[in-house]
Design a protein around this motif. Structure first.
Motif, mmCIF file in Angstrom:
data_model
loop_
_atom_site.group_PDB
_atom_site.id
_atom_site.type_symbol
_atom_site.label_atom_id
_atom_site.label_comp_id
_atom_site.label_asym_id
_atom_site.label_seq_id
_atom_site.Cartn_x
_atom_site.Cartn_y
_atom_site.Cartn_z
ATOM 1 N N THR A 37 0.822 -1.203 0.000
ATOM 2 C CA THR A 37 0.000 0.000 0.000
ATOM 3 C C THR A 37 0.858 1.256 0.000
ATOM 4 N N TYR A 62 -7.835 -1.189 -4.684
ATOM 5 C CA TYR A 62 -8.045 -1.949 -3.453
ATOM 6 C C TYR A 62 -9.517 -2.004 -3.075
ATOM 7 N N ALA A 64 -11.549 -1.658 -0.352
ATOM 8 C CA ALA A 64 -11.606 -1.140 1.010
ATOM 9 C C ALA A 64 -12.541 0.058 1.017
ATOM 10 N N PRO A 65 -13.106 0.369 2.177
ATOM 11 C CA PRO A 65 -13.976 1.547 2.244
ATOM 12 C C PRO A 65 -13.212 2.816 1.868
ATOM 13 N N ARG A 66 -13.814 3.631 1.036
ATOM 14 C CA ARG A 66 -13.175 4.854 0.552
ATOM 15 C C ARG A 66 -12.739 5.760 1.714
ATOM 16 N N GLU A 67 -13.541 5.812 2.762
ATOM 17 C CA GLU A 67 -13.193 6.662 3.911
ATOM 18 C C GLU A 67 -11.891 6.191 4.558
ATOM 19 N N ARG A 68 -11.710 4.892 4.635
ATOM 20 C CA ARG A 68 -10.484 4.329 5.216
ATOM 21 C C ARG A 68 -9.283 4.625 4.317
ATOM 22 N N ILE A 69 -9.475 4.461 3.019
ATOM 23 C CA ILE A 69 -8.407 4.772 2.067
ATOM 24 C C ILE A 69 -8.017 6.239 2.201
ATOM 25 N N ALA A 71 -8.366 8.278 4.718
ATOM 26 C CA ALA A 71 -7.681 8.529 5.991
ATOM 27 C C ALA A 71 -6.240 8.040 5.946
ATOM 28 N N ASP A 72 -6.023 6.856 5.388
ATOM 29 C CA ASP A 72 -4.665 6.301 5.297
ATOM 30 C C ASP A 72 -3.776 7.135 4.382
ATOM 31 N N GLN A 75 -2.879 10.401 6.123
ATOM 32 C CA GLN A 75 -1.874 10.189 7.165
ATOM 33 C C GLN A 75 -0.474 10.045 6.554
#
Length: 88
Positions: A37, A62, A64-69, A71-72, A75
């Motif tokens: 990632t 990927y 995965a939930p867009r919100e999680r992507i 946020a990652d 960061q």
């Protein structure tokens, strides 16, 4: 934004190694080992891009939930910005 010139990215199996050379070595002196990632984010930063464009590219790649992507990505981009790795 884009990764500053002089950061060399080398794939090594399941990881990617990043080292600084030339002027980038004044900003960072060491070795970064990235998972898949983080490697994808570094690849995106090889060319001028935006945080949103990186999120869009990761959302396509990927499951995965867009919100999680988002946020990652935020960061990691913030950390790279704080460490002086990015040209804005």
């Amino acid at each position: 934004m884009k990764l500053k010139d002089g950061f060399l990215i080398h794939p090594d199996g399941r990881e990617t190694m990043v080292v600084a050379s030339g002027p980038a070595a004044r900003v960072f002196n060491g070795l970064i080992r990235n998972n898949a990632t983080a490697s994808f984010i570094f690849e995106q930063l090889q060319h001028p891009t935006t945080e949103q464009a990186i999120v869009d590219a990761m959302a396509q790649r990927y499951d995965a939930p867009r919100e999680r992507i988002a946020a990652d990505v935020h960061q990691m981009v913030q950390r790279l910005r704080d460490e002086g790795f990015l040209d804005e």
